[in-house]
Design an enzyme around this catalytic site. Structure first.
Site, short mmCIF file in Angstrom:
data_model
loop_
_atom_site.label_atom_id
_atom_site.label_comp_id
_atom_site.label_asym_id
_atom_site.label_seq_id
_atom_site.Cartn_x
_atom_site.Cartn_y
_atom_site.Cartn_z
N ASN A 9 8.20 -5.17 -7.00
CA ASN A 9 8.55 -5.10 -5.58
C ASN A 9 8.92 -6.51 -5.13
OD1 ASN A 9 8.64 -4.86 -2.82
ND2 ASN A 9 6.44 -4.42 -2.56
N LYS A 11 10.13 -7.48 -2.41
CA LYS A 11 9.91 -7.70 -0.97
C LYS A 11 11.12 -8.41 -0.35
CE LYS A 11 4.97 -7.73 -1.78
NZ LYS A 11 3.66 -8.05 -1.26
N HIS A 97 4.23 1.42 1.67
CA HIS A 97 3.58 0.15 1.29
C HIS A 97 2.73 -0.33 2.47
CE1 HIS A 97 3.07 -4.07 0.26
NE2 HIS A 97 3.34 -3.73 -0.99
N GLU A 99 2.39 -3.09 3.78
CA GLU A 99 3.09 -3.97 4.74
C GLU A 99 3.92 -3.14 5.71
OE1 GLU A 99 4.88 -6.52 1.80
OE2 GLU A 99 2.89 -7.30 1.31
N GLU A 169 -2.97 0.63 -4.10
CA GLU A 169 -2.87 -0.80 -3.79
C GLU A 169 -3.92 -1.16 -2.74
OE1 GLU A 169 1.18 -2.49 -4.89
OE2 GLU A 169 1.33 -1.79 -2.84
N GLY A 175 -1.26 -9.77 -2.64
CA GLY A 175 -0.81 -11.12 -2.32
C GLY A 175 -1.94 -12.10 -2.07
N SER A 214 -2.16 -8.13 -6.88
CA SER A 214 -2.38 -9.34 -7.67
C SER A 214 -2.49 -9.05 -9.17
CB SER A 214 -3.60 -10.12 -7.17
OG SER A 214 -3.40 -10.51 -5.82
C1 PEP Z 1 2.63 -5.44 -3.59
O1 PEP Z 1 2.95 -5.96 -2.53
O2 PEP Z 1 2.99 -4.27 -3.84
C2 PEP Z 1 1.83 -6.20 -4.52
C3 PEP Z 1 1.16 -5.56 -5.43
O3 PEP Z 1 1.82 -7.56 -4.33
P1 PEP Z 1 1.05 -8.66 -5.24
O4 PEP Z 1 1.28 -8.28 -6.68
O5 PEP Z 1 1.70 -9.95 -4.88
O6 PEP Z 1 -0.37 -8.58 -4.86
#
Ligand code: PEP
Length: 255
Positions: A9, A11, A97, A99, A169, A175, A214
């Site tokens: 992703n 973003k 997601h 976000e 997630e 993040g 992460s």
């Molecule tokens: C995400 O935003 O879907 C995600 C998993 O981000 P990160 O790997 O940076 O935690």
């Protein structure tokens, strides 16, 4: 046997030039021995899809988008429909997601409507669920995840995940550099599979459930090694081709 999947992703990052460069690096390195075992997917911003599709240059790396509207066409300024994404060769669309949910007002109901539209267009929704730290600390992880899944059952019926992927997630891990332990993630993944099985056992056993939050080259193998973790949805580490490919390799080694 479920084919593992690793999706990047990207973003709201990069330029046309850097997106093409990243896609080209991934396409050049994702050899058949990896892509025959793992579905490798990149999800750039929508306006970069055409350039990224060209840069993938027929490699087995697949294309995804980060969101899609619930409507097919009409007076919906700012939206992009699933069939428009399909025209660019998109096969996957991330839906819900955290976000989108926390920053742009996407609700369980609107995510479910988007999910339905994506599936109706013949694309695969990657439906994101996950709890905040407050939810987890209050013991509400599964209640939150269940309500997110329930919205899809309400709109799409008991087999609403039949041609979908789920991404677990935990919001507190996205993040932040904090990763759910493999045991914490496995517990939620197994519960998600059970919830889907209660509706449709066949869908549940075929359903790919990705972990996101992460995931990095150094923790991917332990996470993906768990029985109900079928790959990863990767944010930060997807922006460096070497890190993303190392996660794909970790998934291939488990296949
Ligand atoms: C995400 O935003 O879907 C995600 C998993 O981000 P990160 O790997 O940076 O935690």
């Amino acid at each position: 046997m479920r084919t593992p999947m690793v999706a990047g992703n990207w973003k709201l990052n990069g330029s046309r030039e850097s997106a093409v460069a990243l896609a080209s690096e991934i396409a050049a390195s994702a050899q058949d021995d990896m892509t025959s075992k793992v579905d490798v997917v990149v999800c750039p911003v929508s306006v970069h899809l055409g350039d990224v599709s060209t840069a993938l240059n027929g490699a087995a790396v697949k294309l995804g988008a980060q969101n899609a509207g619930a409507e097919e066409e009409g007076a919906f300024t700012g939206e992009v429909s699933a069939s428009m994404l399909a025209e660019y060769g998109c096969e996957y669309v991330i839906i819900g997601h955290s976000e989108r949910r926390s920053l742009f007002g996407d609700t369980n109901a609107s995510c479910a409507a988007r999910h339905k539209a994506v599936a109706a267009a013949g694309l695969t929704p990657v439906f994101c669920v996950g709890e905040t730290l407050d939810d987890r600390e209050a013991g509400n992880t599964m209640a939150v995840v269940e309500s997110q899944l329930q919205a899809v059952f309400d709109v799409c019926g008991d087999n609403g995940f039949a041609s979908a992927v789920v991404a677990y997630e935990p919001v507190w891990a996205i993040g932040t550099g904090k990763t759910a332990t493999p045991e914490q993630a496995q517990e939620v993944h197994a519960n998600i599979r059970e919830l889907v099985a209660a509706r449709d056992p066949q869908t549940a056993s075929a359903l790919r459930i990705l972990y996101g939050g992460s995931m990095k080259p150094d923790n991917a193998a332990d996470l993906i090694g768990k029985p109900d973790i079928d790959g990863g949805l990767i944010g930060g580490a997807a922006l460096k081709s070497a890190d993303f490919l190392a996660i794909c390799q970790a998934a291939a080694a488990q296949a």
